[in-house]
Design a protein around this motif. Structure first.
Motif, PDB file in Angstrom:
ATOM      1  N   GLY A 134       0.814  -1.217   0.000  1.00 37.72           N
ATOM      2  CA  GLY A 134       0.000   0.000   0.000  1.00 37.72           C
ATOM      3  C   GLY A 134       0.846   1.265   0.000  1.00 37.72           C
TER       4      GLY A 134
ATOM      5  N   THR B 216      -4.154   1.501   0.047  1.00 35.32           N
ATOM      6  CA  THR B 216      -4.164   0.794   1.336  1.00 35.32           C
ATOM      7  C   THR B 216      -5.594   0.479   1.757  1.00 35.32           C
TER       8      THR B 216
ATOM      9  N   THR C  10      -4.310   1.198   9.059  1.00 34.74           N
ATOM     10  CA  THR C  10      -3.347   1.082   7.955  1.00 34.74           C
ATOM     11  C   THR C  10      -3.341   2.346   7.085  1.00 34.74           C
TER      12      THR C  10
END
Ligand code: SF4
Ligand code: SF4
Ligand code: SF4
Length: 512
Positions: free
Chosen positions: A397, A468, A490
Protein backbone atom coordinates in the motif's frame (compact mmCIF):
# COMPACT_ATOMS: atom_id res chain seq x y z
CA UNK A 1 -9.28 -38.77 11.78
CA UNK A 2 -10.05 -35.10 12.11
CA UNK A 3 -9.24 -33.03 9.08
CA UNK A 4 -6.82 -30.14 9.34
CA UNK A 5 -9.70 -27.72 9.16
CA UNK A 6 -11.56 -29.48 11.95
CA UNK A 7 -8.43 -29.56 14.10
CA UNK A 8 -7.90 -25.88 13.62
CA UNK A 9 -11.53 -25.07 14.17
CA UNK A 10 -11.49 -26.91 17.49
CA UNK A 11 -8.66 -24.75 18.85
CA UNK A 12 -9.80 -22.26 21.47
CA UNK A 13 -10.66 -18.94 19.92
CA UNK A 14 -10.21 -15.72 21.84
CA UNK A 15 -12.98 -14.17 19.89
CA UNK A 16 -15.55 -15.98 17.82
CA UNK A 17 -14.82 -16.10 14.14
CA UNK A 18 -16.87 -17.56 11.40
CA UNK A 19 -15.03 -20.17 9.40
CA UNK A 20 -15.46 -19.82 5.71
CA UNK A 21 -14.57 -22.26 3.01
CA UNK A 22 -12.54 -20.81 0.15
CA UNK A 23 -14.74 -19.15 -2.35
CA UNK A 24 -15.10 -20.18 -5.95
CA UNK A 25 -11.63 -20.97 -7.20
CA UNK A 26 -10.42 -21.25 -10.77
CA UNK A 27 -8.58 -19.02 -13.13
CA UNK A 28 -11.41 -16.65 -13.81
CA UNK A 29 -12.02 -15.84 -10.16
CA UNK A 30 -8.35 -15.79 -9.26
CA UNK A 31 -7.24 -13.39 -11.94
CA UNK A 32 -10.43 -11.41 -12.54
CA UNK A 33 -9.24 -8.34 -10.67
CA UNK A 34 -5.81 -8.27 -12.27
CA UNK A 35 -6.60 -9.14 -15.86
CA UNK A 36 -6.55 -6.00 -17.99
CA UNK A 37 -9.06 -5.68 -20.78
CA UNK A 38 -7.73 -2.83 -22.88
CA UNK A 39 -5.37 -4.40 -25.41
CA UNK A 40 -3.02 -2.03 -27.20
CA UNK A 41 -1.76 -4.70 -29.57
CA UNK A 42 -5.23 -5.11 -31.14
CA UNK A 43 -4.28 -2.09 -33.22
CA UNK A 44 -2.74 -3.44 -36.46
CA UNK A 45 0.12 -0.92 -36.46
CA UNK A 46 1.08 -1.68 -32.85
CA UNK A 47 0.87 -5.41 -33.59
CA UNK A 48 3.18 -5.01 -36.59
CA UNK A 49 5.71 -3.03 -34.59
CA UNK A 50 5.71 -5.56 -31.75
CA UNK A 51 6.13 -8.51 -34.12
CA UNK A 52 9.15 -6.88 -35.71
CA UNK A 53 12.40 -8.30 -34.33
CA UNK A 54 13.97 -4.83 -34.45
CA UNK A 55 11.40 -3.42 -31.98
CA UNK A 56 13.54 -3.57 -28.84
CA UNK A 57 16.78 -2.96 -30.70
CA UNK A 58 15.45 0.37 -31.97
CA UNK A 59 14.38 1.33 -28.45
CA UNK A 60 17.81 0.51 -27.03
CA UNK A 61 19.95 1.96 -29.83
CA UNK A 62 19.49 5.71 -29.08
CA UNK A 63 20.12 5.11 -25.39
CA UNK A 64 23.17 3.06 -26.25
CA UNK A 65 24.56 5.99 -28.22
CA UNK A 66 23.88 8.41 -25.35
CA UNK A 67 25.32 5.93 -22.86
CA UNK A 68 28.68 5.54 -24.63
CA UNK A 69 28.77 9.30 -25.16
CA UNK A 70 28.26 9.78 -21.41
CA UNK A 71 31.16 7.45 -20.66
CA UNK A 72 33.51 9.04 -23.21
CA UNK A 73 32.74 12.66 -22.40
CA UNK A 74 32.76 12.00 -18.67
CA UNK A 75 36.32 10.73 -19.03
CA UNK A 76 37.63 13.06 -21.71
CA UNK A 77 35.47 16.20 -21.44
CA UNK A 78 35.57 19.24 -19.20
CA UNK A 79 35.94 18.72 -15.46
CA UNK A 80 33.13 21.22 -14.83
CA UNK A 81 30.25 18.84 -13.94
CA UNK A 82 27.66 21.46 -14.92
CA UNK A 83 29.12 21.77 -18.41
CA UNK A 84 30.09 18.15 -18.96
CA UNK A 85 27.49 16.37 -21.09
CA UNK A 86 28.01 13.08 -19.21
CA UNK A 87 27.12 14.47 -15.80
CA UNK A 88 24.55 16.99 -17.04
CA UNK A 89 22.42 14.48 -18.94
CA UNK A 90 22.74 11.76 -16.31
CA UNK A 91 21.98 13.66 -13.13
CA UNK A 92 19.93 16.66 -14.27
CA UNK A 93 17.66 14.85 -16.73
CA UNK A 94 17.99 11.06 -17.03
CA UNK A 95 17.20 10.03 -13.47
CA UNK A 96 14.13 12.26 -13.36
CA UNK A 97 12.85 10.95 -16.72
CA UNK A 98 13.28 7.35 -15.60
CA UNK A 99 10.97 8.11 -12.68
CA UNK A 100 8.36 9.67 -14.94
CA UNK A 101 8.50 6.54 -17.13
CA UNK A 102 8.13 4.29 -14.09
CA UNK A 103 5.13 6.10 -12.69
CA UNK A 104 3.35 6.42 -16.02
CA UNK A 105 4.29 3.20 -17.77
CA UNK A 106 6.08 0.69 -15.53
CA UNK A 107 9.26 -1.00 -16.74
CA UNK A 108 9.52 1.22 -19.84
CA UNK A 109 13.13 2.01 -19.00
CA UNK A 110 13.96 -1.71 -18.89
CA UNK A 111 12.67 -2.09 -22.44
CA UNK A 112 15.21 0.50 -23.65
CA UNK A 113 17.96 0.14 -21.05
CA UNK A 114 21.48 0.24 -22.48
CA UNK A 115 23.04 -1.72 -19.58
CA UNK A 116 20.98 -4.87 -19.99
CA UNK A 117 20.59 -4.18 -23.71
CA UNK A 118 24.33 -4.15 -24.40
CA UNK A 119 24.99 -7.27 -22.31
CA UNK A 120 22.10 -9.07 -24.00
CA UNK A 121 23.43 -8.26 -27.47
CA UNK A 122 26.72 -9.88 -26.47
CA UNK A 123 25.00 -12.86 -24.83
CA UNK A 124 22.80 -13.48 -27.88
CA UNK A 125 25.58 -12.70 -30.33
CA UNK A 126 23.08 -10.61 -32.25
CA UNK A 127 21.57 -7.17 -32.18
CA UNK A 128 18.05 -8.32 -32.98
CA UNK A 129 18.14 -11.65 -34.81
CA UNK A 130 16.85 -14.80 -33.11
CA UNK A 131 19.96 -16.88 -32.56
CA UNK A 132 19.83 -20.40 -31.16
CA UNK A 133 23.11 -20.52 -29.27
CA UNK A 134 24.00 -18.08 -26.52
CA UNK A 135 27.47 -16.92 -25.62
CA UNK A 136 28.61 -17.72 -22.09
CA UNK A 137 28.06 -20.41 -19.51
CA UNK A 138 24.26 -20.14 -19.34
CA UNK A 139 24.13 -21.22 -15.70
CA UNK A 140 21.00 -21.07 -13.57
CA UNK A 141 21.07 -18.58 -10.72
CA UNK A 142 21.54 -20.50 -7.43
CA UNK A 143 18.15 -21.19 -5.88
CA UNK A 144 19.13 -20.06 -2.34
CA UNK A 145 20.06 -16.64 -3.75
CA UNK A 146 17.05 -16.47 -6.04
CA UNK A 147 14.84 -16.88 -2.97
CA UNK A 148 15.89 -13.42 -1.82
CA UNK A 149 13.95 -12.06 -4.79
CA UNK A 150 13.80 -8.27 -4.62
CA UNK A 151 15.94 -8.03 -1.48
CA UNK A 152 19.23 -8.83 -3.23
CA UNK A 153 18.85 -6.01 -5.78
CA UNK A 154 17.97 -3.62 -2.94
CA UNK A 155 21.28 -4.58 -1.31
CA UNK A 156 23.13 -3.75 -4.54
CA UNK A 157 21.15 -0.48 -4.80
CA UNK A 158 22.16 0.44 -1.23
CA UNK A 159 25.83 -0.30 -1.97
CA UNK A 160 25.73 1.70 -5.20
CA UNK A 161 23.98 4.63 -3.50
CA UNK A 162 26.51 4.63 -0.67
CA UNK A 163 29.40 4.70 -3.19
CA UNK A 164 27.64 7.47 -5.07
CA UNK A 165 27.23 9.52 -1.87
CA UNK A 166 30.79 8.83 -0.70
CA UNK A 167 32.34 10.08 -3.96
CA UNK A 168 29.65 12.73 -4.51
CA UNK A 169 29.04 11.29 -7.97
CA UNK A 170 25.47 12.54 -8.41
CA UNK A 171 26.27 15.92 -6.82
CA UNK A 172 27.28 15.99 -9.59
CA UNK A 173 30.98 15.86 -8.78
CA UNK A 174 33.97 14.85 -10.88
CA UNK A 175 32.56 13.77 -14.29
CA UNK A 176 34.97 10.83 -14.59
CA UNK A 177 33.35 9.27 -11.51
CA UNK A 178 30.01 9.17 -13.31
CA UNK A 179 31.69 7.40 -16.22
CA UNK A 180 33.34 4.85 -13.95
CA UNK A 181 30.07 4.20 -12.18
CA UNK A 182 28.31 3.53 -15.50
CA UNK A 183 31.23 1.36 -16.66
CA UNK A 184 30.96 -0.56 -13.37
CA UNK A 185 27.24 -1.24 -13.88
CA UNK A 186 27.61 -2.37 -17.48
CA UNK A 187 30.63 -4.55 -16.59
CA UNK A 188 28.65 -6.22 -13.82
CA UNK A 189 25.73 -6.72 -16.22
CA UNK A 190 28.03 -8.20 -18.87
CA UNK A 191 29.61 -10.57 -16.38
CA UNK A 192 26.23 -11.83 -15.19
CA UNK A 193 24.89 -12.17 -18.72
CA UNK A 194 27.93 -14.27 -19.66
CA UNK A 195 27.80 -16.50 -16.60
CA UNK A 196 24.06 -16.93 -16.12
CA UNK A 197 21.23 -17.53 -18.54
CA UNK A 198 18.70 -15.00 -19.80
CA UNK A 199 18.31 -11.74 -17.83
CA UNK A 200 19.38 -13.14 -14.45
CA UNK A 201 21.07 -9.81 -13.79
CA UNK A 202 17.86 -7.86 -14.37
CA UNK A 203 15.71 -10.17 -12.30
CA UNK A 204 17.97 -10.78 -9.32
CA UNK A 205 20.84 -8.30 -9.16
CA UNK A 206 20.45 -4.98 -10.99
CA UNK A 207 20.51 -2.10 -8.48
CA UNK A 208 17.56 -0.47 -10.21
CA UNK A 209 15.26 -3.42 -10.65
CA UNK A 210 13.43 -3.28 -7.31
CA UNK A 211 12.83 0.44 -7.58
CA UNK A 212 11.64 0.23 -11.18
CA UNK A 213 9.54 -2.87 -10.55
CA UNK A 214 7.76 -1.64 -7.43
CA UNK A 215 7.27 2.00 -8.39
CA UNK A 216 6.40 0.83 -11.90
CA UNK A 217 3.49 -1.17 -10.54
CA UNK A 218 1.71 2.18 -10.17
CA UNK A 219 1.88 2.56 -13.97
CA UNK A 220 -0.77 2.13 -16.61
CA UNK A 221 0.92 -0.45 -18.79
CA UNK A 222 -0.04 -3.91 -17.58
CA UNK A 223 2.66 -5.46 -19.74
CA UNK A 224 2.43 -8.45 -22.01
CA UNK A 225 -0.27 -10.79 -20.76
CA UNK A 226 -2.05 -13.82 -21.98
CA UNK A 227 -5.39 -13.25 -23.72
CA UNK A 228 -6.98 -16.47 -22.52
CA UNK A 229 -5.46 -18.34 -19.59
CA UNK A 230 -7.29 -21.55 -20.46
CA UNK A 231 -5.40 -21.68 -23.77
CA UNK A 232 -2.15 -21.48 -21.79
CA UNK A 233 -3.21 -24.35 -19.54
CA UNK A 234 -3.72 -26.67 -22.48
CA UNK A 235 -0.72 -25.31 -24.43
CA UNK A 236 1.77 -28.10 -25.06
CA UNK A 237 4.78 -26.05 -26.20
CA UNK A 238 4.97 -23.15 -23.75
CA UNK A 239 7.06 -21.41 -26.37
CA UNK A 240 6.69 -18.11 -24.51
CA UNK A 241 8.97 -19.61 -21.86
CA UNK A 242 11.10 -21.94 -23.96
CA UNK A 243 11.43 -19.82 -27.07
CA UNK A 244 10.58 -20.61 -30.67
CA UNK A 245 12.00 -19.78 -34.08
CA UNK A 246 10.37 -16.37 -33.90
CA UNK A 247 11.26 -15.30 -30.39
CA UNK A 248 13.30 -16.00 -27.29
CA UNK A 249 11.89 -17.59 -24.17
CA UNK A 250 11.01 -14.91 -21.64
CA UNK A 251 14.34 -13.35 -20.57
CA UNK A 252 12.75 -12.33 -17.25
CA UNK A 253 11.50 -15.83 -16.35
CA UNK A 254 7.93 -14.58 -16.44
CA UNK A 255 5.14 -16.82 -17.66
CA UNK A 256 2.38 -14.71 -19.20
CA UNK A 257 -0.05 -17.52 -18.32
CA UNK A 258 0.24 -16.73 -14.61
CA UNK A 259 1.30 -13.06 -14.58
CA UNK A 260 -0.96 -10.92 -12.42
CA UNK A 261 1.03 -7.68 -12.36
CA UNK A 262 3.57 -5.75 -14.42
CA UNK A 263 6.27 -6.24 -11.78
CA UNK A 264 8.41 -8.68 -13.73
CA UNK A 265 7.60 -7.86 -17.32
CA UNK A 266 10.53 -6.13 -19.03
CA UNK A 267 8.28 -5.25 -22.02
CA UNK A 268 10.69 -6.93 -24.43
CA UNK A 269 7.84 -8.44 -26.55
CA UNK A 270 9.58 -11.83 -26.99
CA UNK A 271 6.56 -13.78 -25.71
CA UNK A 272 4.37 -11.85 -28.14
CA UNK A 273 6.62 -13.03 -30.98
CA UNK A 274 7.07 -16.60 -29.81
CA UNK A 275 3.56 -17.66 -28.73
CA UNK A 276 2.32 -20.01 -31.48
CA UNK A 277 -1.31 -19.49 -30.45
CA UNK A 278 -1.23 -15.72 -30.80
CA UNK A 279 -2.41 -15.69 -27.21
CA UNK A 280 -0.28 -12.80 -25.93
CA UNK A 281 -1.08 -9.12 -26.10
CA UNK A 282 0.19 -5.81 -24.76
CA UNK A 283 -2.39 -4.47 -22.31
CA UNK A 284 -3.16 -1.22 -20.54
CA UNK A 285 -4.63 -1.01 -17.06
CA UNK A 286 -5.92 1.60 -14.64
CA UNK A 287 -3.14 3.26 -12.59
CA UNK A 288 -2.44 1.39 -9.31
CA UNK A 289 -3.94 -1.87 -10.58
CA UNK A 290 -0.69 -3.80 -10.13
CA UNK A 291 -0.44 -2.41 -6.58
CA UNK A 292 -3.98 -3.14 -5.48
CA UNK A 293 -5.28 -6.09 -7.44
CA UNK A 294 -2.75 -8.96 -7.19
CA UNK A 295 -3.71 -11.65 -4.71
CA UNK A 296 -0.25 -13.08 -4.36
CA UNK A 297 1.72 -10.70 -2.17
CA UNK A 298 5.44 -11.39 -2.03
CA UNK A 299 7.33 -10.91 1.19
CA UNK A 300 10.61 -10.08 -0.64
CA UNK A 301 8.78 -7.30 -2.46
CA UNK A 302 7.41 -6.04 0.86
CA UNK A 303 10.91 -5.93 2.39
CA UNK A 304 12.20 -4.28 -0.77
CA UNK A 305 9.62 -1.50 -0.41
CA UNK A 306 10.36 -1.06 3.30
CA UNK A 307 14.12 -0.78 2.66
CA UNK A 308 13.65 1.65 -0.22
CA UNK A 309 11.47 3.74 2.07
CA UNK A 310 14.27 3.75 4.67
CA UNK A 311 16.78 4.86 2.04
CA UNK A 312 14.77 7.79 0.73
CA UNK A 313 14.05 8.96 4.28
CA UNK A 314 17.79 8.83 4.98
CA UNK A 315 18.48 10.90 1.87
CA UNK A 316 15.90 13.45 2.89
CA UNK A 317 17.18 13.67 6.43
CA UNK A 318 20.78 14.12 5.28
CA UNK A 319 19.72 17.15 3.27
CA UNK A 320 18.55 18.91 6.45
CA UNK A 321 20.78 20.92 8.76
CA UNK A 322 20.15 18.45 11.59
CA UNK A 323 22.01 15.65 9.86
CA UNK A 324 25.61 16.93 9.54
CA UNK A 325 26.34 16.97 13.31
CA UNK A 326 25.19 13.33 13.62
CA UNK A 327 27.32 12.18 10.70
CA UNK A 328 30.36 14.23 11.82
CA UNK A 329 30.13 12.90 15.36
CA UNK A 330 29.93 9.31 14.13
CA UNK A 331 32.84 9.84 11.74
CA UNK A 332 35.10 11.29 14.43
CA UNK A 333 34.09 8.54 16.88
CA UNK A 334 34.57 5.72 14.36
CA UNK A 335 37.55 7.33 12.57
CA UNK A 336 35.74 7.23 9.28
CA UNK A 337 37.09 9.79 6.76
CA UNK A 338 33.91 11.62 5.76
CA UNK A 339 30.20 11.56 4.92
CA UNK A 340 28.35 9.26 4.70
CA UNK A 341 29.20 7.25 7.75
CA UNK A 342 28.13 3.63 7.07
CA UNK A 343 26.66 3.31 10.55
CA UNK A 344 24.14 6.12 10.22
CA UNK A 345 23.56 5.19 6.58
CA UNK A 346 22.61 1.61 7.36
CA UNK A 347 21.12 2.55 10.73
CA UNK A 348 18.66 5.00 9.20
CA UNK A 349 17.64 2.58 6.49
CA UNK A 350 17.14 -0.17 9.04
CA UNK A 351 15.04 2.16 11.21
CA UNK A 352 12.88 3.18 8.26
CA UNK A 353 12.28 -0.43 7.23
CA UNK A 354 11.72 -1.47 10.85
CA UNK A 355 9.02 1.17 11.29
CA UNK A 356 7.04 -0.38 8.43
CA UNK A 357 7.57 -3.84 9.90
CA UNK A 358 6.76 -2.73 13.46
CA UNK A 359 3.55 -0.96 12.45
CA UNK A 360 2.46 -4.04 10.46
CA UNK A 361 3.19 -6.24 13.46
CA UNK A 362 1.30 -3.91 15.81
CA UNK A 363 -1.72 -3.72 13.48
CA UNK A 364 -1.70 -7.50 13.20
CA UNK A 365 -1.46 -7.90 16.92
CA UNK A 366 -4.16 -5.35 17.57
CA UNK A 367 -6.70 -6.38 14.97
CA UNK A 368 -6.10 -9.92 13.74
CA UNK A 369 -8.78 -12.47 14.49
CA UNK A 370 -7.30 -14.64 17.16
CA UNK A 371 -9.09 -17.69 15.96
CA UNK A 372 -7.51 -19.77 13.28
CA UNK A 373 -9.38 -20.66 10.17
CA UNK A 374 -9.78 -20.38 6.47
CA UNK A 375 -9.90 -16.85 5.33
CA UNK A 376 -11.61 -15.64 2.26
CA UNK A 377 -8.50 -16.08 0.15
CA UNK A 378 -8.33 -19.76 1.06
CA UNK A 379 -5.11 -19.37 3.07
CA UNK A 380 -4.63 -20.27 6.70
CA UNK A 381 -3.92 -17.47 9.06
CA UNK A 382 -2.21 -18.70 12.19
CA UNK A 383 -0.13 -16.80 14.67
CA UNK A 384 3.18 -17.46 12.94
CA UNK A 385 1.92 -16.16 9.61
CA UNK A 386 0.14 -13.18 11.15
CA UNK A 387 3.09 -10.84 10.65
CA UNK A 388 3.48 -11.83 7.02
CA UNK A 389 -0.26 -11.54 6.42
CA UNK A 390 -0.24 -7.92 7.59
CA UNK A 391 3.25 -6.79 6.55
CA UNK A 392 2.89 -7.55 2.84
CA UNK A 393 -0.40 -5.66 2.30
CA UNK A 394 0.76 -2.69 4.40
CA UNK A 395 4.05 -2.44 2.49
CA UNK A 396 2.39 -2.77 -0.94
CA UNK A 397 0.00 0.00 0.00
CA UNK A 398 2.97 2.33 0.55
CA UNK A 399 4.30 1.94 -3.00
CA UNK A 400 2.70 5.14 -4.36
CA UNK A 401 4.07 7.33 -1.58
CA UNK A 402 7.54 5.75 -1.76
CA UNK A 403 7.54 6.27 -5.53
CA UNK A 404 6.37 9.88 -5.14
CA UNK A 405 9.08 10.49 -2.56
CA UNK A 406 11.85 9.23 -4.86
CA UNK A 407 10.44 11.29 -7.71
CA UNK A 408 10.25 14.43 -5.55
CA UNK A 409 13.93 13.89 -4.57
CA UNK A 410 14.93 14.22 -8.24
CA UNK A 411 13.02 17.46 -8.82
CA UNK A 412 15.53 20.04 -7.51
CA UNK A 413 18.30 18.85 -9.82
CA UNK A 414 15.93 18.80 -12.80
CA UNK A 415 14.20 22.09 -12.10
CA UNK A 416 17.35 23.97 -11.09
CA UNK A 417 19.77 22.64 -13.68
CA UNK A 418 18.18 20.73 -16.60
CA UNK A 419 18.73 23.67 -19.04
CA UNK A 420 22.49 23.14 -18.56
CA UNK A 421 22.24 20.18 -20.92
CA UNK A 422 22.06 22.64 -23.84
CA UNK A 423 25.39 24.40 -23.12
CA UNK A 424 26.84 20.99 -22.24
CA UNK A 425 25.94 19.73 -25.74
CA UNK A 426 27.28 22.94 -27.31
CA UNK A 427 30.48 22.49 -25.30
CA UNK A 428 31.14 19.14 -27.02
CA UNK A 429 31.44 21.07 -30.27
CA UNK A 430 33.64 23.74 -28.78
CA UNK A 431 30.94 26.38 -28.21
CA UNK A 432 29.42 27.72 -25.08
CA UNK A 433 30.71 28.07 -21.58
CA UNK A 434 29.51 28.80 -18.08
CA UNK A 435 28.63 32.29 -19.38
CA UNK A 436 25.72 30.85 -21.37
CA UNK A 437 22.43 32.15 -19.98
CA UNK A 438 21.12 28.58 -19.86
CA UNK A 439 23.98 27.52 -17.60
CA UNK A 440 22.50 29.44 -14.69
CA UNK A 441 18.85 29.32 -15.77
CA UNK A 442 16.45 27.57 -13.38
CA UNK A 443 13.04 26.34 -14.43
CA UNK A 444 11.66 27.24 -11.00
CA UNK A 445 12.56 29.20 -7.90
CA UNK A 446 13.44 27.21 -4.78
CA UNK A 447 10.16 28.22 -3.13
CA UNK A 448 8.14 26.77 -6.01
CA UNK A 449 10.31 23.66 -6.07
CA UNK A 450 9.35 22.98 -2.45
CA UNK A 451 5.68 23.54 -3.29
CA UNK A 452 6.00 21.12 -6.23
CA UNK A 453 7.76 18.51 -4.11
CA UNK A 454 5.12 18.70 -1.40
CA UNK A 455 2.36 18.49 -4.03
CA UNK A 456 3.97 15.39 -5.59
CA UNK A 457 4.28 13.73 -2.19
CA UNK A 458 0.69 14.60 -1.28
CA UNK A 459 -0.53 13.11 -4.55
CA UNK A 460 1.46 9.95 -3.79
CA UNK A 461 0.07 9.96 -0.26
CA UNK A 462 -3.50 10.17 -1.49
CA UNK A 463 -2.82 7.29 -3.90
CA UNK A 464 -1.19 5.27 -1.11
CA UNK A 465 -4.15 5.90 1.21
CA UNK A 466 -6.58 4.79 -1.50
CA UNK A 467 -4.50 1.70 -2.34
CA UNK A 468 -4.16 0.79 1.34
CA UNK A 469 -7.91 1.21 1.92
CA UNK A 470 -8.69 -1.13 -0.97
CA UNK A 471 -5.99 -3.68 -0.08
CA UNK A 472 -6.92 -3.69 3.60
CA UNK A 473 -10.60 -4.09 2.73
CA UNK A 474 -9.91 -7.16 0.64
CA UNK A 475 -7.04 -8.81 2.49
CA UNK A 476 -7.01 -7.63 6.09
CA UNK A 477 -10.69 -7.20 6.91
CA UNK A 478 -11.43 -10.93 6.44
CA UNK A 479 -8.74 -11.81 8.99
CA UNK A 480 -9.47 -9.03 11.47
CA UNK A 481 -11.83 -8.55 14.37
CA UNK A 482 -12.51 -4.94 13.58
CA UNK A 483 -13.08 -4.16 9.92
CA UNK A 484 -13.12 -0.39 10.27
CA UNK A 485 -10.30 -0.34 12.81
CA UNK A 486 -7.85 -2.24 10.62
CA UNK A 487 -8.62 -0.07 7.61
CA UNK A 488 -8.30 3.17 9.56
CA UNK A 489 -5.04 2.06 11.22
CA UNK A 490 -3.35 1.08 7.95
CA UNK A 491 -4.57 4.14 6.05
CA UNK A 492 -3.43 6.38 8.91
CA UNK A 493 0.04 4.87 8.63
CA UNK A 494 0.16 5.58 4.89
CA UNK A 495 -0.95 9.16 5.57
CA UNK A 496 1.68 9.54 8.32
CA UNK A 497 4.43 8.35 5.95
CA UNK A 498 3.38 10.93 3.39
CA UNK A 499 3.15 13.69 6.02
CA UNK A 500 6.68 12.88 7.27
CA UNK A 501 8.10 13.01 3.74
CA UNK A 502 6.29 16.29 2.94
CA UNK A 503 7.50 17.86 6.20
CA UNK A 504 11.11 16.89 5.41
CA UNK A 505 10.82 18.56 1.99
CA UNK A 506 9.82 21.78 3.69
CA UNK A 507 12.87 21.51 5.98
CA UNK A 508 15.15 20.73 3.04
CA UNK A 509 14.44 24.04 1.23
CA UNK A 510 14.88 22.45 -2.22
CA UNK A 511 18.30 21.03 -1.36
CA UNK A 512 19.25 18.19 -3.68
S1 SF4 B 1 16.74 -4.38 -14.61
FE1 SF4 B 1 18.46 -2.96 -14.64
S2 SF4 B 1 19.88 -3.65 -16.24
FE2 SF4 B 1 17.96 -4.75 -16.50
S3 SF4 B 1 16.88 -3.56 -18.02
FE3 SF4 B 1 16.14 -2.82 -16.02
S4 SF4 B 1 17.50 -1.10 -15.46
FE4 SF4 B 1 18.47 -2.22 -17.17
S1 SF4 C 1 3.07 -20.17 -25.66
FE1 SF4 C 1 1.24 -18.90 -25.71
S2 SF4 C 1 -0.48 -20.25 -25.30
FE2 SF4 C 1 1.43 -21.34 -24.72
S3 SF4 C 1 1.64 -20.91 -22.55
FE3 SF4 C 1 2.79 -19.36 -23.61
S4 SF4 C 1 1.39 -17.62 -23.86
FE4 SF4 C 1 0.17 -19.44 -23.33
S1 SF4 D 1 8.92 -12.18 -22.73
FE1 SF4 D 1 6.92 -11.27 -22.42
S2 SF4 D 1 6.49 -11.49 -20.24
FE2 SF4 D 1 8.67 -11.85 -20.55
S3 SF4 D 1 9.57 -9.83 -20.15
FE3 SF4 D 1 9.30 -10.04 -22.35
S4 SF4 D 1 7.32 -9.08 -22.73
FE4 SF4 D 1 7.40 -9.49 -20.53
Amino acid sequence: MATKMEELASEPAWTPVKLRAPQRSGLEERFAATDPTLELSRHPLVARILKNRKFQFLLILPNQIVFWTVISIGLAGTVDPGLNFGTAITWYVWFCLVFVMMVVVGRAWCAMCPFGGFAEWVQRRALFRRTQKALGLGLKFPEPLARFGFVLPVASFLILTWIEEFFNIAGPGTPAYTSWMVVGIVSAALLFFLVFERRTFCRYVCPLTTLIGTVGSVGSVAGFRTRDRDVCLSCKTKDCMRGSEDGYGCPWYTWPGSADSNLYCGLCSECYKSCPEGNVGLFLQKPLTSVIAPRRRRIDVAWGIALLWGLVLYQQFNATSAFAPVDNWLNSTLHFPHYPDPVDYLGFIAIGASIVAAVSWAVGRGFASRAVGFVRTGHFLDRSSRFRAFFAPVAYGLIPVVGADYFARQLPKFLQSAPRVVPAIEHIFGFSSTKSSLYSFSLMTNGWIVVTQVAVVLLGTAAAAWATWKIAGRELVPVSRNAIGVRVATVTFALACGAAAAFLYVLMHAAD
